[in-house]
Design a protein around this motif. Sequence first.
Motif, PDB file in Angstrom:
ATOM      1  N   PRO A 186       7.522   4.892   4.405  1.00 38.24           N
ATOM      2  CA  PRO A 186       6.575   4.157   3.542  1.00 38.24           C
ATOM      3  C   PRO A 186       5.601   3.246   3.762  1.00 38.24           C
ATOM      4  O   PRO A 186       4.769   2.805   3.263  1.00 38.24           O
ATOM      5  CB  PRO A 186       7.840   3.591   2.530  1.00 38.24           C
ATOM      6  CG  PRO A 186       8.922   3.516   3.408  1.00 38.24           C
ATOM      7  CD  PRO A 186       8.932   4.292   4.450  1.00 38.24           C
ATOM      8  N   ASP A 187       6.110   2.533   5.167  1.00 38.58           N
ATOM      9  CA  ASP A 187       4.923   1.483   5.412  1.00 38.58           C
ATOM     10  C   ASP A 187       3.960   1.920   6.351  1.00 38.58           C
ATOM     11  O   ASP A 187       3.026   1.266   6.841  1.00 38.58           O
ATOM     12  CB  ASP A 187       5.827   0.357   6.417  1.00 38.58           C
ATOM     13  CG  ASP A 187       6.847  -0.342   5.388  1.00 38.58           C
ATOM     14  OD1 ASP A 187       6.594  -0.469   4.309  1.00 38.58           O
ATOM     15  OD2 ASP A 187       8.041  -0.619   5.991  1.00 38.58           O
ATOM     16  N   MET A 188       3.940   3.154   6.433  1.00 39.96           N
ATOM     17  CA  MET A 188       2.569   3.783   7.298  1.00 39.96           C
ATOM     18  C   MET A 188       1.785   4.030   6.647  1.00 39.96           C
ATOM     19  O   MET A 188       1.432   5.149   5.490  1.00 39.96           O
ATOM     20  CB  MET A 188       3.150   5.056   7.920  1.00 39.96           C
ATOM     21  CG  MET A 188       4.271   4.890   9.441  1.00 39.96           C
ATOM     22  SD  MET A 188       3.665   3.790  10.720  1.00 39.96           S
ATOM     23  CE  MET A 188       2.592   5.264  11.370  1.00 39.96           C
ATOM     24  N   ILE A 189       0.593   3.260   6.569  1.00 39.84           N
ATOM     25  CA  ILE A 189      -0.470   3.294   5.553  1.00 39.84           C
ATOM     26  C   ILE A 189      -1.300   4.864   5.798  1.00 39.84           C
ATOM     27  O   ILE A 189      -1.683   5.150   4.889  1.00 39.84           O
ATOM     28  CB  ILE A 189      -1.449   1.970   5.678  1.00 39.84           C
ATOM     29  CG1 ILE A 189      -0.753   0.978   5.269  1.00 39.84           C
ATOM     30  CG2 ILE A 189      -2.886   2.312   4.869  1.00 39.84           C
ATOM     31  CD1 ILE A 189      -1.550  -0.455   5.325  1.00 39.84           C
ATOM     32  N   ILE A 190      -1.305   5.099   6.988  1.00 39.36           N
ATOM     33  CA  ILE A 190      -2.202   6.291   7.216  1.00 39.36           C
ATOM     34  C   ILE A 190      -1.590   7.410   6.709  1.00 39.36           C
ATOM     35  O   ILE A 190      -2.183   8.329   5.970  1.00 39.36           O
ATOM     36  CB  ILE A 190      -2.278   6.761   8.749  1.00 39.36           C
ATOM     37  CG1 ILE A 190      -3.060   7.908   9.155  1.00 39.36           C
ATOM     38  CG2 ILE A 190      -0.808   6.803   9.449  1.00 39.36           C
ATOM     39  CD1 ILE A 190      -4.556   7.645   8.814  1.00 39.36           C
ATOM     40  N   TYR A 191      -0.238   7.571   6.370  1.00 43.82           N
ATOM     41  CA  TYR A 191       0.396   8.694   5.596  1.00 43.82           C
ATOM     42  C   TYR A 191       0.216   8.519   4.202  1.00 43.82           C
ATOM     43  O   TYR A 191      -0.076   9.433   3.735  1.00 43.82           O
ATOM     44  CB  TYR A 191       1.972   8.554   5.719  1.00 43.82           C
ATOM     45  CG  TYR A 191       2.227   9.059   7.261  1.00 43.82           C
ATOM     46  CD1 TYR A 191       1.724   9.630   7.995  1.00 43.82           C
ATOM     47  CD2 TYR A 191       3.482   8.391   7.756  1.00 43.82           C
ATOM     48  CE1 TYR A 191       2.005  10.060   9.371  1.00 43.82           C
ATOM     49  CE2 TYR A 191       3.996   8.677   9.015  1.00 43.82           C
ATOM     50  CZ  TYR A 191       3.004   9.326   9.895  1.00 43.82           C
ATOM     51  OH  TYR A 191       3.635   9.670  11.012  1.00 43.82           O
ATOM     52  N   GLN A 192      -0.052   7.503   3.566  1.00 44.67           N
ATOM     53  CA  GLN A 192      -0.649   7.396   2.300  1.00 44.67           C
ATOM     54  C   GLN A 192      -1.993   7.808   1.971  1.00 44.67           C
ATOM     55  O   GLN A 192      -2.263   8.455   0.824  1.00 44.67           O
ATOM     56  CB  GLN A 192      -0.372   5.683   1.664  1.00 44.67           C
ATOM     57  CG  GLN A 192       1.072   5.402   1.917  1.00 44.67           C
ATOM     58  CD  GLN A 192       1.184   4.109   1.268  1.00 44.67           C
ATOM     59  OE1 GLN A 192       0.591   3.638   0.262  1.00 44.67           O
ATOM     60  NE2 GLN A 192       1.975   3.148   2.035  1.00 44.67           N
ATOM     61  N   GLU A 193      -3.068   7.289   2.898  1.00 45.11           N
ATOM     62  CA  GLU A 193      -4.294   7.900   2.977  1.00 45.11           C
ATOM     63  C   GLU A 193      -4.370   9.456   3.009  1.00 45.11           C
ATOM     64  O   GLU A 193      -4.963  10.031   2.146  1.00 45.11           O
ATOM     65  CB  GLU A 193      -4.944   7.208   4.114  1.00 45.11           C
ATOM     66  CG  GLU A 193      -5.283   5.970   3.943  1.00 45.11           C
ATOM     67  CD  GLU A 193      -6.282   5.609   5.009  1.00 45.11           C
ATOM     68  OE1 GLU A 193      -7.439   5.337   4.891  1.00 45.11           O
ATOM     69  OE2 GLU A 193      -5.761   5.111   6.213  1.00 45.11           O
ATOM     70  N   ASN A 194      -3.480   9.987   3.856  1.00 43.10           N
ATOM     71  CA  ASN A 194      -3.426  11.407   4.050  1.00 43.10           C
ATOM     72  C   ASN A 194      -2.968  12.278   2.875  1.00 43.10           C
ATOM     73  O   ASN A 194      -3.451  13.017   2.533  1.00 43.10           O
ATOM     74  CB  ASN A 194      -2.668  11.758   5.235  1.00 43.10           C
ATOM     75  CG  ASN A 194      -3.456  11.607   6.348  1.00 43.10           C
ATOM     76  OD1 ASN A 194      -4.667  11.401   6.578  1.00 43.10           O
ATOM     77  ND2 ASN A 194      -2.550  11.342   7.745  1.00 43.10           N
TER      78      ASN A 194
END
Length: 206
Positions: free
Chosen positions: A37-45
């Motif tokens: 949940p803290d990996m921002i790149i995964y949220q962008e993707n």
Amino acid sequence: AFSNMGRIFQVKSEVKIAQRHYQACLDHRKKLVETYPDMIIYQENLSLAYVDLGEVYIIRGKFKKGIGYFEKALRVDKSLHEKYPDDISFRNNYAHSLAILGEAYLYNSKLKQALGYYQQALAENQDLCVQYDANVNYQGDQALWLAKVGHIHQTQKQSKEALNYFQQAEKIWGNLAEKTIFPEYVESLALVKNQIEELYKILSIK
């Protein structure tokens, strides 16, 4: 890989197969966000996956479902922008998500909703244009969305309002055409000049 395959089949107009690949991509990216949940790149993707799937549903004529995915993308991008207000990439992503919804509503002739989203996109992007006035991407987006708002007013027979927005777009595209070598700015400038000429004719008759 799922996303790339989806685009390949979308280009081939095999949208049902593209949809399956985009759905697999979305499911995978959801799991990544849940696990990290803290990996921002995964949220962008994840936001991009929502957009890809939404586009396929719009193409297939399933407007409500497509809008639903675009709104999910917007929620992700808005959350990141609010959490990191000084990050220009998140502001840019948020502006684009707003414009994507504007385009979807415009495509379906829902002009009031389209206008609202485009105006929000313009407001977000205006700050980027002021802070980074040499960035042609921000300037180009602003001109395009101004022209979209002009088109909406033109469709609603609001000629003076349409003229105002087209003239703002003309100014930006004119500057970009002078400063860059990209032919699309010259083409866009020519198109908006034609729109302005037509509106002058209409307003002179009135």
